[in-house]
Design a protein around this motif. Sequence first.
Motif, PDB file in Angstrom:
ATOM      1  N   THR A  21     -23.346  61.994  31.953  1.00  9.63           N
ATOM      2  CA  THR A  21     -23.081  62.399  30.565  1.00  9.63           C
ATOM      3  C   THR A  21     -22.485  63.796  30.521  1.00  9.63           C
ATOM      4  O   THR A  21     -21.503  64.044  29.802  1.00  9.63           O
ATOM      5  CB  THR A  21     -24.381  62.352  29.740  1.00  9.63           C
ATOM      6  OG1 THR A  21     -24.910  61.023  29.778  1.00  9.63           O
ATOM      7  CG2 THR A  21     -24.136  62.773  28.305  1.00  9.63           C
ATOM      8  N   LEU A  25     -18.730  64.917  29.145  1.00 12.08           N
ATOM      9  CA  LEU A  25     -18.508  65.959  28.131  1.00 12.08           C
ATOM     10  C   LEU A  25     -17.621  67.076  28.676  1.00 12.08           C
ATOM     11  O   LEU A  25     -16.708  67.552  27.984  1.00 12.08           O
ATOM     12  CB  LEU A  25     -19.845  66.518  27.644  1.00 12.08           C
ATOM     13  CG  LEU A  25     -20.705  65.565  26.815  1.00 12.08           C
ATOM     14  CD1 LEU A  25     -22.058  66.198  26.529  1.00 12.08           C
ATOM     15  CD2 LEU A  25     -20.006  65.176  25.528  1.00 12.08           C
ATOM     16  N   TRP A  28     -13.989  65.880  28.704  1.00 13.73           N
ATOM     17  CA  TRP A  28     -13.386  65.833  27.366  1.00 13.73           C
ATOM     18  C   TRP A  28     -13.051  67.218  26.853  1.00 13.73           C
ATOM     19  O   TRP A  28     -11.971  67.446  26.305  1.00 13.73           O
ATOM     20  CB  TRP A  28     -14.306  65.119  26.391  1.00 13.73           C
ATOM     21  CG  TRP A  28     -14.359  63.638  26.555  1.00 13.73           C
ATOM     22  CD1 TRP A  28     -13.500  62.844  27.254  1.00 13.73           C
ATOM     23  CD2 TRP A  28     -15.351  62.766  26.022  1.00 13.73           C
ATOM     24  NE1 TRP A  28     -13.902  61.535  27.176  1.00 13.73           N
ATOM     25  CE2 TRP A  28     -15.023  61.451  26.433  1.00 13.73           C
ATOM     26  CE3 TRP A  28     -16.491  62.963  25.251  1.00 13.73           C
ATOM     27  CZ2 TRP A  28     -15.787  60.350  26.075  1.00 13.73           C
ATOM     28  CZ3 TRP A  28     -17.244  61.868  24.890  1.00 13.73           C
ATOM     29  CH2 TRP A  28     -16.894  60.574  25.302  1.00 13.73           C
ATOM     30  N   VAL A  29     -13.985  68.148  27.025  1.00 13.50           N
ATOM     31  CA  VAL A  29     -13.749  69.525  26.564  1.00 13.50           C
ATOM     32  C   VAL A  29     -12.586  70.135  27.349  1.00 13.50           C
ATOM     33  O   VAL A  29     -11.704  70.788  26.775  1.00 13.50           O
ATOM     34  CB  VAL A  29     -15.033  70.376  26.698  1.00 13.50           C
ATOM     35  CG1 VAL A  29     -14.752  71.845  26.492  1.00 13.50           C
ATOM     36  CG2 VAL A  29     -16.087  69.898  25.703  1.00 13.50           C
ATOM     37  N   MET A 127     -20.281  69.304  21.728  1.00 12.42           N
ATOM     38  CA  MET A 127     -20.048  68.810  23.079  1.00 12.42           C
ATOM     39  C   MET A 127     -20.277  69.885  24.137  1.00 12.42           C
ATOM     40  O   MET A 127     -20.738  69.599  25.244  1.00 12.42           O
ATOM     41  CB  MET A 127     -18.619  68.269  23.197  1.00 12.42           C
ATOM     42  CG  MET A 127     -18.378  67.010  22.405  1.00 12.42           C
ATOM     43  SD  MET A 127     -16.650  66.531  22.277  1.00 12.42           S
ATOM     44  CE  MET A 127     -16.181  66.336  23.965  1.00 12.42           C
ATOM     45  N   THR A 128     -19.946  71.127  23.812  1.00 15.35           N
ATOM     46  CA  THR A 128     -20.022  72.203  24.799  1.00 15.35           C
ATOM     47  C   THR A 128     -21.433  72.775  24.926  1.00 15.35           C
ATOM     48  O   THR A 128     -21.852  73.144  26.026  1.00 15.35           O
ATOM     49  CB  THR A 128     -19.035  73.327  24.434  1.00 15.35           C
ATOM     50  OG1 THR A 128     -17.745  72.761  24.227  1.00 15.35           O
ATOM     51  CG2 THR A 128     -18.947  74.370  25.530  1.00 15.35           C
TER      52      THR A 128
END
Length: 140
Positions: A21, A25, A28-29, A127-128
């Motif tokens: 997970t 993330l 994506w970031v 997300m971050t």
Amino acid sequence: MTSQTYTPARARLNASYRNLTLWTLQGWVAMFFVAAGYAKLTEPFANLVDLMRWPAFAPENFVRGLGIAEIVLALLMLAPVVSWKHGRPLLVVAAAGLLALQSVMLAIHASGMDVGPAVTNLILIAMTAPVLWMRARETR
């Protein structure tokens, strides 16, 4: 309140899910900020002003420098791919830097009543922040 003890196999499985997970993330970031930084570096300044309101109030060199910073921080989010031992602290620094950048940009977008970019910044913060929190716990 009761505490639950997992078998070693279940604990490894949970750690594996958590790691997957976090890597998702991070990816994506990183992709978002590489793209955003690339746009800030390569687009004509007039296009940037049309696409986003805030560059009209900032010097062009600042916007271009911000693009470089975004790309560097995005690449550092993926530093553990090269070296887990040396890359993990760089990842934590990059996540903290991107979180600070996102918070400032959220304030700028919210004060300018730019709803779309403000929501985007909220999603990026969501997300971050877990990446920073969980990876920082691992470095201790």
